[in-house]
Write a protein that holds these residues in place. Structure first.
Motif, PDB file in Angstrom:
ATOM      1  N   LYS A   9       7.771   4.355   2.602  1.00 34.05           N
ATOM      2  CA  LYS A   9       7.336   4.461   1.209  1.00 34.05           C
ATOM      3  C   LYS A   9       6.082   3.629   0.971  1.00 34.05           C
ATOM      4  O   LYS A   9       5.167   4.044   0.264  1.00 34.05           O
ATOM      5  CB  LYS A   9       8.446   4.007   0.271  1.00 34.05           C
ATOM      6  CG  LYS A   9       8.089   4.184  -1.204  1.00 34.05           C
ATOM      7  CD  LYS A   9       9.260   3.834  -2.102  1.00 34.05           C
ATOM      8  CE  LYS A   9       8.922   4.081  -3.573  1.00 34.05           C
ATOM      9  NZ  LYS A   9      10.057   3.750  -4.469  1.00 34.05           N
ATOM     10  N   SER A  10       6.045   2.437   1.539  1.00 34.78           N
ATOM     11  CA  SER A  10       4.873   1.579   1.392  1.00 34.78           C
ATOM     12  C   SER A  10       4.749   0.680   2.607  1.00 34.78           C
ATOM     13  O   SER A  10       5.715   0.472   3.348  1.00 34.78           O
ATOM     14  CB  SER A  10       4.952   0.739   0.109  1.00 34.78           C
ATOM     15  OG  SER A  10       6.098  -0.087   0.121  1.00 34.78           O
ATOM     16  N   CYS A  11       3.558   0.163   2.805  1.00 31.65           N
ATOM     17  CA  CYS A  11       3.298  -0.700   3.950  1.00 31.65           C
ATOM     18  C   CYS A  11       2.399  -1.851   3.511  1.00 31.65           C
ATOM     19  O   CYS A  11       1.902  -1.882   2.382  1.00 31.65           O
ATOM     20  CB  CYS A  11       2.660   0.084   5.089  1.00 31.65           C
ATOM     21  SG  CYS A  11       1.111   0.914   4.630  1.00 31.65           S
ATOM     22  N   ARG A  66      11.909   4.661   2.285  1.00 28.73           N
ATOM     23  CA  ARG A  66      12.565   5.526   1.317  1.00 28.73           C
ATOM     24  C   ARG A  66      14.066   5.510   1.568  1.00 28.73           C
ATOM     25  O   ARG A  66      14.504   5.335   2.712  1.00 28.73           O
ATOM     26  CB  ARG A  66      12.018   6.950   1.422  1.00 28.73           C
ATOM     27  CG  ARG A  66      10.527   7.004   1.127  1.00 28.73           C
ATOM     28  CD  ARG A  66      10.007   8.419   1.023  1.00 28.73           C
ATOM     29  NE  ARG A  66       8.562   8.400   0.811  1.00 28.73           N
ATOM     30  CZ  ARG A  66       7.983   8.168  -0.363  1.00 28.73           C
ATOM     31  NH1 ARG A  66       8.737   7.982  -1.435  1.00 28.73           N
ATOM     32  NH2 ARG A  66       6.675   8.144  -0.490  1.00 28.73           N
ATOM     33  N   PRO A  67      14.863   5.693   0.519  1.00 23.66           N
ATOM     34  CA  PRO A  67      16.318   5.634   0.695  1.00 23.66           C
ATOM     35  C   PRO A  67      16.838   6.632   1.713  1.00 23.66           C
ATOM     36  O   PRO A  67      17.857   6.418   2.344  1.00 23.66           O
ATOM     37  CB  PRO A  67      16.851   5.961  -0.710  1.00 23.66           C
ATOM     38  CG  PRO A  67      15.732   5.656  -1.643  1.00 23.66           C
ATOM     39  CD  PRO A  67      14.479   5.928  -0.879  1.00 23.66           C
ATOM     40  N   ILE A  70       0.858  -1.178   0.000  1.00 20.13           N
ATOM     41  CA  ILE A  70       0.000   0.000   0.000  1.00 20.13           C
ATOM     42  C   ILE A  70       0.899   1.235   0.000  1.00 20.13           C
ATOM     43  O   ILE A  70       1.732   1.401   0.889  1.00 20.13           O
ATOM     44  CB  ILE A  70      -0.909   0.016   1.240  1.00 20.13           C
ATOM     45  CG1 ILE A  70      -1.746  -1.265   1.318  1.00 20.13           C
ATOM     46  CG2 ILE A  70      -1.811   1.246   1.229  1.00 20.13           C
ATOM     47  CD1 ILE A  70      -2.453  -1.446   2.654  1.00 20.13           C
ATOM     48  N   SER A  71       0.735   2.068  -0.998  1.00 16.07           N
ATOM     49  CA  SER A  71       1.508   3.304  -1.071  1.00 16.07           C
ATOM     50  C   SER A  71       1.184   4.201   0.111  1.00 16.07           C
ATOM     51  O   SER A  71       0.013   4.468   0.404  1.00 16.07           O
ATOM     52  CB  SER A  71       1.210   4.035  -2.381  1.00 16.07           C
ATOM     53  OG  SER A  71       1.629   5.391  -2.328  1.00 16.07           O
ATOM     54  N   THR A  98      -2.556   7.842   2.921  1.00 21.57           N
ATOM     55  CA  THR A  98      -2.797   9.041   3.727  1.00 21.57           C
ATOM     56  C   THR A  98      -3.696  10.040   3.000  1.00 21.57           C
ATOM     57  O   THR A  98      -4.511  10.724   3.628  1.00 21.57           O
ATOM     58  CB  THR A  98      -1.463   9.703   4.108  1.00 21.57           C
ATOM     59  OG1 THR A  98      -0.662   9.919   2.932  1.00 21.57           O
ATOM     60  CG2 THR A  98      -0.685   8.828   5.070  1.00 21.57           C
ATOM     61  N   ARG A  99      -3.585  10.112   1.668  1.00 23.08           N
ATOM     62  CA  ARG A  99      -4.468  11.009   0.922  1.00 23.08           C
ATOM     63  C   ARG A  99      -5.915  10.529   0.975  1.00 23.08           C
ATOM     64  O   ARG A  99      -6.852  11.338   1.046  1.00 23.08           O
ATOM     65  CB  ARG A  99      -3.995  11.114  -0.523  1.00 23.08           C
ATOM     66  CG  ARG A  99      -2.744  11.975  -0.670  1.00 23.08           C
ATOM     67  CD  ARG A  99      -2.071  11.785  -2.001  1.00 23.08           C
ATOM     68  NE  ARG A  99      -0.839  12.562  -2.081  1.00 23.08           N
ATOM     69  CZ  ARG A  99       0.129  12.347  -2.942  1.00 23.08           C
ATOM     70  NH1 ARG A  99       0.024  11.364  -3.823  1.00 23.08           N
ATOM     71  NH2 ARG A  99       1.218  13.099  -2.946  1.00 23.08           N
TER      72      ARG A  99
END
Length: 849
Positions: free
Chosen positions: A479-481, A473-474, A426-427, A432-433
């Motif tokens: 980033k995703s879950c 994220r680097p 999930i992005s 969150t949006r």
């Protein structure tokens, strides 16, 4: 197959009542602020103001009371339901009036009745508060409310590995050693034993990374599709293949491409959560056996899913001691458990029946509580009571226990996770949006933006081990879950019970209950209903009529609809906040509450003056080029609230002037070309007027130019491509005071030599260079990048070495070298790692592929 959900009569619930009322207040605020001169509301402005005032008072009382010990009072539950219902009534009435469906005389008669209802509710809440203070003063607060204000984040579940050490060593030995023939290994065990976490640890092991030429991780799940699984495997192999081309491949082409990619190479393929043997036989012929030690690893809850000859490893339950060790690590990190809590904590660990998932979920509850023995003992008693019931429902009861003790603000956010497909990542941004669009996030918070609050909510769910981080994220951040299968099943079951989430199947179309979020599973005919709040899942067979769906806030199908051909009545969707389509509808201007607009297309889109006047629109993402319509240039008096804009074309000074109408932009992705400035010097668009800008991606396809670039000091993330700047102009970027992430992509800078300077990049944490024609990179001192944590060199095929001074940066954690490059570049990075290890620095890792 979708999960089986008990066929219960939905109970009357208030899980999202506060959020519905809060969202209405936000709409009223916006109406009074931005449309006060609208001739349509001038005659009713006073009544709308009174409605806003009375609802604010009642809602503040409800928030004050909707915590333990008042939470279980029947009077409060009834008042809570009435708040929700009157908010729905007011929302529908105002929407109908503004759309022209309800005349002024009708609105003027009905709105006083609504205001009167809210006043009565406020009076009742005052009485509940008074009676509660008198009667419940001695009641001890439920442990769910005893949250520590200074609670520190518990470690990620993936970071805490307990037990299975001998099993891991044995399987690792089979993966990197043993027979040279293709070998298939299956990790088998019941849900909640940690099969996926165990496999991830093996997949990320340095010995595995060094052993195999190609590695791929894919999730199968119960409802897999062959084509999707093949695509996931191909993507996992990190093949440079155009995404559109990949999506247009048929299944046989995908099989052939995977086979050719793996042929002659030693590979490791992980297939997580495989349910039956059909999935294996659907993809098995993709994998050549070249006698070179290739391996396939399966995780499954069913023993016999692999072909004959599969080596099966059954994961055991954790011992009591291992459960205690996992609980202590998850709750306290590297610190020991306080002596006064050890007795009850060990009892709780023993009662988790050897299941890591249960241990971690209970730990998530404990980690947010005050470290008091009485509160922890109440947790232990609840866990013990579920065990005494026995049967197969123990794990689900424990998970439900963790849900019931969530703060009220997190419950709808957690239940909403059920709309996402099983086992799919999930992005973070999408999730969150959607929460914001649904009204689950308080937009009245003056200290934090809605996006920051949504991130905080997600981190709370992660800390409680109800959500797992699947990719970071680097440069830090999520980033995703992903949600564990059992927890997703809980979302679906509780969502159905509480009349919050509805699964729609072939013969189930009409929806009458208020406030439902709909997940469509294979229905070709679109479900309908006046009270539906959101749609997700499979796109219904067009045409899709939405005229009566006046409460719909989210249209998030997994494929965009064409509003001109497939979607009818969109102009009546007054409450719509989140929309995924493939073209701008002519009636886009009527969607006055729209906040998030995603246009998935391969055609250039035209942003009209109607869009530029949409005062609530905050996020506009277009997958292809977007340009301003000529009508926009003649109307420069209105500003908007757009905060994120993707793929806008800035080809001429007038385009830059149009961008000034969006002064709140925080994230911008643009395609531009340089033009002559007032002084006759070539320059790319000067963006310094965007005082809130934090993230910029700028590209051009017009070849290299020696042109000036200017960005505001607020920018933290910068990606540039194709600008063709000489390395001497790097100071314009290096001097940006808040820059933390920098991606230099193909053609961003030209020239063979880059010499860094002191006093630049003082906050830079992440640096990526991709396909740059760079031979020599000179860094005189580690002080040139004092905060750098991660360096990525991707197909820098001429760069000879990584500067030695890079290794002396105290904060550096990773050097990654990807794709085609010189052997000397890899050797220099490895040499830096070895030198740092000899000096006692064990934190630096070098990765190359």
């Amino acid at each position: 197959m979708p999960p089986v959900i008990a066929n219960k009569t939905p109970k009357i619930t208030t899980v999202d009542s506060i959020f519905i009322a809060d969202s209405l207040l936000y709409d009223l605020d916006h109406l009074l602020k931005y449309q006060q001169d609208n001739s349509q509301i001038i005659d009713v402005k006073g009544q709308i103001g009174t409605l806003h005032q009375e609802l604010t008072l009642s809602l503040s009382l409800l928030k004050e009371l909707k915590v333990p010990p008042h939470l279980e009072m029947e009077e409060l539950k009834e008042a809570d339901i009435r708040v929700r219902d009157v908010a729905y009534e007011a929302e529908f009435l105002i929407g109908s009036f503004l759309l022209g469906d309800a005349p002024l005389w009708y609105f003027s008669i009905r709105i006083p009745h609504v205001i009167h209802k809210i006043k009565l509710i406020g009076t009742e809440l005052q009485e509940i508060k008074h009676n509660g203070e008198a009667n419940l003063g001695g009641v001890t607060k439920s442990f769910g409310a005893q949250l520590s204000l200074e609670a520190k984040r518990s470690p990620d579940f993936d970071d805490v590995a307990v037990g299975f050490d001998d099993k891991a060593a044995h399987i690792l030995e089979q993966l990197v050693g043993g027979s040279e023939q293709l070998q298939i290994t299956s990790i088998f065990g019941m849900p909640g034993l940690g099969k996926t976490t165990f496999a991830k640890k093996l997949f990320a092991h340095p010995l595995v990374y060094c052993r195999f030429d190609r590695c791929s991780w894919s999730v199968v799940s119960q409802t897999y599709h062959r084509r999707g699984l093949l695509t996931d495997i191909l993507i996992g192999l990190s093949i440079e293949l155009d995404q559109n081309r990949m999506l247009n491949m048929d299944e046989e082409s995908l099989v052939e491409h995977i086979y050719k990619t793996l042929k002659g190479r030693r590979y490791l393929i992980v297939m997580d959560d495989i349910w039956d043997s059909n999935a294996w036989y659907d993809v098995g012929r993709c994998f050549p056996d070249d006698g070179n030690g290739s391996r396939i690893l399966l995780t499954t809850r069913n023993r016999d899913v692999g072909p004959p000859g599969t080596i099966i490893h059954e994961l055991p339950f954790l011992s009591d001691e291992q459960c205690w060790e996992l609980l202590e690590k998850t709750v306290f990190g590297n610190k020991p458990c306080p002596m006064n809590l050890q007795g009850i904590a060990k009892e709780i660990a023993v009662n988790c029946c050897g299941l890591p998932l249960v241990v971690v979920v209970i730990s998530g509850i404990l980690s947010t509580m005050e470290k008091e023995e009485n509160a922890w003992r109440e947790v232990g008693q609840n866990v013990a009571s579920y065990i005494s019931l026995g049967g197969n429902n123990f794990t689900m009861q424990i998970l439900e226990f963790s849900y019931e003790n969530l703060p009220e603000r997190l419950k709808p956010c957690f239940l909403y996770l059920g709309v996402f497909p099983e086992d799919k990542e999930i992005s973070f941004r999408k999730l969150t949006r959607l929460w914001i669009a649904q009204g689950f996030i308080d937009k009245h918070d003056k200290k934090n933006s809605a996006e920051d609050l949504a991130e905080e909510y997600l981190m709370e769910l992660i800390d409680r081990s109800l959500v797992i981080v699947s990719e970071r994220r680097p440069y830090g951040g999520v980033k995703s879950c992903i949600v564990h299968d059992l927890l997703r099943e809980l979302c679906l079951r509780k969502g159905e019970e509480e009349n919050f989430l509805r699964l729609v199947v072939e013969d189930d179309y009409s929806i009458y209950e208020r406030g439902q979020h709909v997940l469509s599973l294979g229905s070709l005919i679109a479900p309908f209903g006046q009270h539906v709040r959101s749609f997700h899942g499979k796109v219904p067979e067009p045409p899709f009529y939405v005229v009566s769906m006046t409460s719909l806030r989210v249209m998030g199908f997994n494929w965009p609809l064409n509003p001109s051909r497939d979607l009818f009545g969109i102009e009546f969707m007054f409450q719509l906040r989140y929309l995924v389509i493939n073209d701008f509808p002519p009636s886009i201007g009527s969607l006055v509450n729209l906040e998030y607009l995603l246009v998935l297309t391969c055609h250039t889109q035209v942003i009209t003056s109607k869009i530029m006047r949409m005062t609530k629109l905050r996020y506009v993402h277009i997958t292809h080029q977007a340009k301003y319509d000529e009508s926009c240039y003649s109307d420069t008096s209105h500003t908007n609230n757009i905060q994120s804009l993707s793929n806008i074309v800035l080809y001429k000074p007038s385009d830059r002037e149009m961008l000034k109408r969006s002064p709140h932009i925080r994230k911008l992705k643009c395609e531009c070309k340089p033009w002559h400035g007032e002084d006759g010097v070539y320059q790319y668009p000067d963006l310094r007027f965007l005082s809130q800008l934090e993230s910029v991606s700028m590209t051009t396809f017009y070849g290299p130019h020696r042109a000036e670039v200017s960005f505001p000091a607020t920018v933290r993330k910068l990606t540039i491509s194709g600008l063709g700047l000489p390395w001497e102009m790097m100071s314009a970027i290096g001097g940006m005071p808040n820059l933390e992430i920098l991606r230099l992509k193909c053609g961003s800078f030209v020239g063979k030599k880059w010499e860094t300077k002191e006093g630049e990049f003082e906050k830079l944490r992440f640096l990526m260079m991709y396909k740059l024609e760079l031979d020599e990179w000179n860094v005189e001192s580690s002080e040139h990048f004092p905060k750098l944590q991660r360096l990525v060199l991707y197909e820098c095929y001429n760069l000879e070495v990584v500067p030695n001074e890079i290794g002396d940066i105290g904060t550096l954690q990773f050097i990654e070298i990807r794709g085609w490059c010189l052997k000397t570049l890899v050797e220099s990075a490895v040499r830096i790692e070895e030198e740092q290890r000899d000096m006692g620095n064990e934190d630096l890792r070098v990765v190359s592929s």
